[in-house]
Design a protein around this motif. Structure first.
Motif, PDB file in Angstrom:
ATOM      1  N   CYS A  19      42.176  30.899  56.492  1.00 44.85           N
ATOM      2  CA  CYS A  19      41.312  30.307  55.475  1.00 44.85           C
ATOM      3  C   CYS A  19      42.147  30.177  54.202  1.00 44.85           C
ATOM      4  CB  CYS A  19      40.104  31.195  55.238  1.00 44.85           C
ATOM      5  SG  CYS A  19      38.897  30.458  54.134  1.00 44.85           S
ATOM      6  N   HIS A  20      42.109  29.006  53.580  1.00 44.97           N
ATOM      7  CA  HIS A  20      42.919  28.726  52.395  1.00 44.97           C
ATOM      8  C   HIS A  20      42.024  28.776  51.154  1.00 44.97           C
ATOM      9  CE1 HIS A  20      46.843  26.603  51.248  1.00 44.97           C
ATOM     10  NE2 HIS A  20      46.297  27.065  50.160  1.00 44.97           N
ATOM     11  N   LEU A  21      42.394  29.584  50.184  1.00 48.66           N
ATOM     12  CA  LEU A  21      41.697  29.642  48.898  1.00 48.66           C
ATOM     13  C   LEU A  21      42.272  28.540  48.021  1.00 48.66           C
ATOM     14  CD1 LEU A  21      39.617  31.417  47.313  1.00 48.66           C
ATOM     15  CD2 LEU A  21      41.601  32.548  46.307  1.00 48.66           C
ATOM     16  N   LEU A  22      41.410  27.667  47.514  1.00 48.81           N
ATOM     17  CA  LEU A  22      41.844  26.471  46.783  1.00 48.81           C
ATOM     18  C   LEU A  22      41.159  26.375  45.425  1.00 48.81           C
ATOM     19  CD1 LEU A  22      41.189  23.983  49.700  1.00 48.81           C
ATOM     20  CD2 LEU A  22      43.424  24.827  48.996  1.00 48.81           C
ATOM     21  N   GLY A  23      41.811  25.718  44.492  1.00 50.66           N
ATOM     22  CA  GLY A  23      41.178  25.308  43.249  1.00 50.66           C
ATOM     23  C   GLY A  23      40.583  26.410  42.411  1.00 50.66           C
ATOM     24  N   MET A  24      41.125  27.606  42.470  1.00 49.76           N
ATOM     25  CA  MET A  24      40.584  28.749  41.742  1.00 49.76           C
ATOM     26  C   MET A  24      40.746  28.540  40.242  1.00 49.76           C
ATOM     27  SD  MET A  24      39.347  31.783  42.163  1.00 49.76           S
ATOM     28  CE  MET A  24      39.051  33.146  41.064  1.00 49.76           C
ATOM     29  N   TRP A  25      39.645  28.696  39.498  1.00 49.88           N
ATOM     30  CA  TRP A  25      39.704  28.558  38.041  1.00 49.88           C
ATOM     31  C   TRP A  25      38.515  29.271  37.415  1.00 49.88           C
ATOM     32  CZ3 TRP A  25      36.482  26.126  34.369  1.00 49.88           C
ATOM     33  CH2 TRP A  25      37.024  26.004  33.098  1.00 49.88           C
ATOM     34  N   VAL A  26      38.780  29.934  36.292  1.00 49.09           N
ATOM     35  CA  VAL A  26      37.734  30.554  35.479  1.00 49.09           C
ATOM     36  C   VAL A  26      37.966  30.110  34.042  1.00 49.09           C
ATOM     37  CG1 VAL A  26      36.799  32.747  34.626  1.00 49.09           C
ATOM     38  CG2 VAL A  26      37.438  32.523  37.028  1.00 49.09           C
ATOM     39  N   ALA A  27      36.890  29.739  33.361  1.00 50.41           N
ATOM     40  CA  ALA A  27      36.974  29.289  31.967  1.00 50.41           C
ATOM     41  C   ALA A  27      37.631  30.359  31.105  1.00 50.41           C
ATOM     42  CB  ALA A  27      35.584  28.962  31.442  1.00 50.41           C
ATOM     43  N   PRO A  28      38.426  29.949  30.125  1.00 48.55           N
ATOM     44  CA  PRO A  28      39.166  30.915  29.300  1.00 48.55           C
ATOM     45  C   PRO A  28      38.314  32.050  28.725  1.00 48.55           C
ATOM     46  CG  PRO A  28      39.942  28.706  28.836  1.00 48.55           C
ATOM     47  CD  PRO A  28      38.743  28.564  29.759  1.00 48.55           C
ATOM     48  N   ALA A  29      37.123  31.760  28.269  1.00 49.11           N
ATOM     49  CA  ALA A  29      36.287  32.800  27.659  1.00 49.11           C
ATOM     50  C   ALA A  29      35.838  33.862  28.665  1.00 49.11           C
ATOM     51  CB  ALA A  29      35.066  32.170  26.997  1.00 49.11           C
ATOM     52  N   TRP A  30      35.908  33.572  29.957  1.00 47.28           N
ATOM     53  CA  TRP A  30      35.475  34.515  30.987  1.00 47.28           C
ATOM     54  C   TRP A  30      36.647  35.140  31.735  1.00 47.28           C
ATOM     55  CZ3 TRP A  30      32.512  30.752  29.094  1.00 47.28           C
ATOM     56  CH2 TRP A  30      31.205  31.092  28.764  1.00 47.28           C
ATOM     57  N   ARG A  31      37.857  34.816  31.350  1.00 49.88           N
ATOM     58  CA  ARG A  31      39.009  35.460  31.981  1.00 49.88           C
ATOM     59  C   ARG A  31      39.037  36.921  31.549  1.00 49.88           C
ATOM     60  NH1 ARG A  31      42.766  30.259  30.866  1.00 49.88           N
ATOM     61  NH2 ARG A  31      41.666  28.953  32.371  1.00 49.88           N
ATOM     62  N   GLY A  32      39.323  37.780  32.475  1.00 48.58           N
ATOM     63  CA  GLY A  32      39.278  39.206  32.200  1.00 48.58           C
ATOM     64  C   GLY A  32      37.930  39.810  32.563  1.00 48.58           C
ATOM     65  N   SER A  33      36.928  38.970  32.811  1.00 50.53           N
ATOM     66  CA  SER A  33      35.641  39.460  33.308  1.00 50.53           C
ATOM     67  C   SER A  33      35.769  39.618  34.821  1.00 50.53           C
ATOM     68  CB  SER A  33      34.526  38.473  32.958  1.00 50.53           C
ATOM     69  OG  SER A  33      34.609  37.320  33.781  1.00 50.53           O
ATOM     70  N   ASP A  34      34.675  39.913  35.474  1.00 50.94           N
ATOM     71  CA  ASP A  34      34.735  40.038  36.932  1.00 50.94           C
ATOM     72  C   ASP A  34      34.466  38.712  37.645  1.00 50.94           C
ATOM     73  OD1 ASP A  34      32.012  39.793  36.469  1.00 50.94           O
ATOM     74  OD2 ASP A  34      31.458  41.459  37.778  1.00 50.94           O
ATOM     75  N   ALA A  35      34.380  37.600  36.911  1.00 49.85           N
ATOM     76  CA  ALA A  35      34.064  36.306  37.530  1.00 49.85           C
ATOM     77  C   ALA A  35      35.084  35.933  38.597  1.00 49.85           C
ATOM     78  CB  ALA A  35      33.966  35.208  36.469  1.00 49.85           C
ATOM     79  N   ALA A  36      36.360  36.026  38.293  1.00 47.99           N
ATOM     80  CA  ALA A  36      37.395  35.632  39.253  1.00 47.99           C
ATOM     81  C   ALA A  36      37.392  36.533  40.486  1.00 47.99           C
ATOM     82  CB  ALA A  36      38.771  35.643  38.586  1.00 47.99           C
ATOM     83  N   SER A  37      37.305  37.840  40.271  1.00 49.67           N
ATOM     84  CA  SER A  37      37.334  38.744  41.428  1.00 49.67           C
ATOM     85  C   SER A  37      36.089  38.559  42.293  1.00 49.67           C
ATOM     86  CB  SER A  37      37.494  40.197  40.981  1.00 49.67           C
ATOM     87  OG  SER A  37      36.446  40.581  40.129  1.00 49.67           O
ATOM     88  N   ARG A  38      34.966  38.229  41.688  1.00 48.41           N
ATOM     89  CA  ARG A  38      33.758  37.980  42.466  1.00 48.41           C
ATOM     90  C   ARG A  38      33.885  36.691  43.272  1.00 48.41           C
ATOM     91  NH1 ARG A  38      28.510  39.194  39.033  1.00 48.41           N
ATOM     92  NH2 ARG A  38      27.624  38.930  41.099  1.00 48.41           N
ATOM     93  N   LEU A  39      34.503  35.659  42.686  1.00 50.71           N
ATOM     94  CA  LEU A  39      34.730  34.418  43.432  1.00 50.71           C
ATOM     95  C   LEU A  39      35.628  34.671  44.643  1.00 50.71           C
ATOM     96  CD1 LEU A  39      35.215  31.843  40.538  1.00 50.71           C
ATOM     97  CD2 LEU A  39      33.430  31.764  42.300  1.00 50.71           C
ATOM     98  N   VAL A  40      36.702  35.421  44.437  1.00 53.01           N
ATOM     99  CA  VAL A  40      37.619  35.714  45.547  1.00 53.01           C
ATOM    100  C   VAL A  40      36.928  36.578  46.598  1.00 53.01           C
ATOM    101  CG1 VAL A  40      39.765  36.887  46.192  1.00 53.01           C
ATOM    102  CG2 VAL A  40      39.706  35.404  44.182  1.00 53.01           C
ATOM    103  N   ALA A  41      36.167  37.568  46.166  1.00 47.87           N
ATOM    104  CA  ALA A  41      35.470  38.431  47.124  1.00 47.87           C
ATOM    105  C   ALA A  41      34.493  37.628  47.975  1.00 47.87           C
ATOM    106  CB  ALA A  41      34.736  39.550  46.387  1.00 47.87           C
ATOM    107  N   LEU A  42      33.779  36.702  47.355  1.00 45.53           N
ATOM    108  CA  LEU A  42      32.845  35.876  48.110  1.00 45.53           C
ATOM    109  C   LEU A  42      33.590  34.967  49.089  1.00 45.53           C
ATOM    110  CD1 LEU A  42      29.996  34.973  48.742  1.00 45.53           C
ATOM    111  CD2 LEU A  42      30.138  33.399  46.803  1.00 45.53           C
ATOM    112  N   ALA A  43      34.689  34.377  48.646  1.00 46.63           N
ATOM    113  CA  ALA A  43      35.480  33.530  49.538  1.00 46.63           C
ATOM    114  C   ALA A  43      36.006  34.343  50.719  1.00 46.63           C
ATOM    115  CB  ALA A  43      36.634  32.881  48.775  1.00 46.63           C
ATOM    116  N   LYS A  44      36.480  35.560  50.461  1.00 42.97           N
ATOM    117  CA  LYS A  44      36.958  36.419  51.547  1.00 42.97           C
ATOM    118  C   LYS A  44      35.835  36.735  52.523  1.00 42.97           C
ATOM    119  CE  LYS A  44      40.660  39.129  49.379  1.00 42.97           C
ATOM    120  NZ  LYS A  44      40.956  40.518  48.929  1.00 42.97           N
TER     121      LYS A  44
END
Length: 148
Positions: free
Chosen positions: A66-91
Motif C-alpha cells: 500500500c502506497h501512502l500518497l499526497g500527505m499534507w497538513v496545514a502549517p498551523a496544525w503541524r506538530g499536532s496529532d493530525a499527521a500521525s492520525r492520518l498515517v495511522a488511519l491509512a495503515k
C-alpha cells in the motif's frame, strides 16, 4: 478535497507529483472522480471542526504494498496529532485490505518529513526515483511493515 489539495500544492509546490497549475485546471467532474474512494485508491481528510486541515491518500502499489500518497497538513496544525492520525488511519485501512507493507516516497532533504515518517515506523529503502512534477528532485522510498 479540492480546496485542501490546492492549498497543499501552493504550500509545498515541490513535494507532490502534480503541480498546482495542473491541478487547478481539473474540472469539477475530475475532482469528484478523484474524491471517490475505490479499492485502488482512497483519500482521507483531517478536520478541525468544519475546516479540512490535512489530507492523504493510500493506494495499492505495483508490488502489492500500500502506497501512502499526497500527505499534507496545514502549517498551523503541524506538530499536532493530525499527521500521525492520518498515517495511522491509512495503515489501518491498508491492514484491513490485507496489505503487509506500506511504502511512501520522500525527498531525504525534507528532514522534517523524513523524521516524522521514521517516528511512524518507516525506514529508508534503497529505491530512488525522480519526482514526476519536478524531475530534478530525487525521492527515496520509505517502507513500514504493517502488523495485523
Amino acid at each position: 478535497m479540492k480546496a485542501v489539495r490546492l492549498a497543499a500544492l501552493l504550500d509545498a509546490p515541490t513535494a507532490f507529483g502534480v503541480t498546482h497549475a495542473s491541478a487547478a485546471a481539473y474540472t469539477d467532474a475530475d475532482w469528484q472522480q478523484r474524491a471517490q474512494s475505490a479499492a485502488e485508491r482512497a483519500y482521507v481528510l483531517a478536520f478541525d471542526g468544519d475546516m479540512a486541515v490535512g489530507l492523504t491518500a493510500h493506494a495499492q502499489a505495483g508490488d502489492g504494498a500500500c502506497h501512502l500518497l499526497g500527505m499534507w497538513v496545514a502549517p498551523a496544525w503541524r506538530g499536532s496529532d493530525a499527521a500521525s492520525r492520518l498515517v495511522a488511519l491509512a495503515k489501518q485501512r491498508a491492514m484491513d485490505a490485507g496489505h503487509a507493507r506500506m511504502v511512501l516516497d520522500v525527498a531525504p532533504e525534507n528532514a522534517r518529513a523524513a523524521a516524522f515518517y521514521q517516528r511512524q515506523g518507516f525506514v529508508f529503502t534503497s529505491h530512488r526515483e525522480a519526482l514526476e512534477s519536478h524531475p530534478h528532485i530525487m525521492l527515496q522510498q520509505m517502507a513500514c511493515q504493517l502488523q495485523a
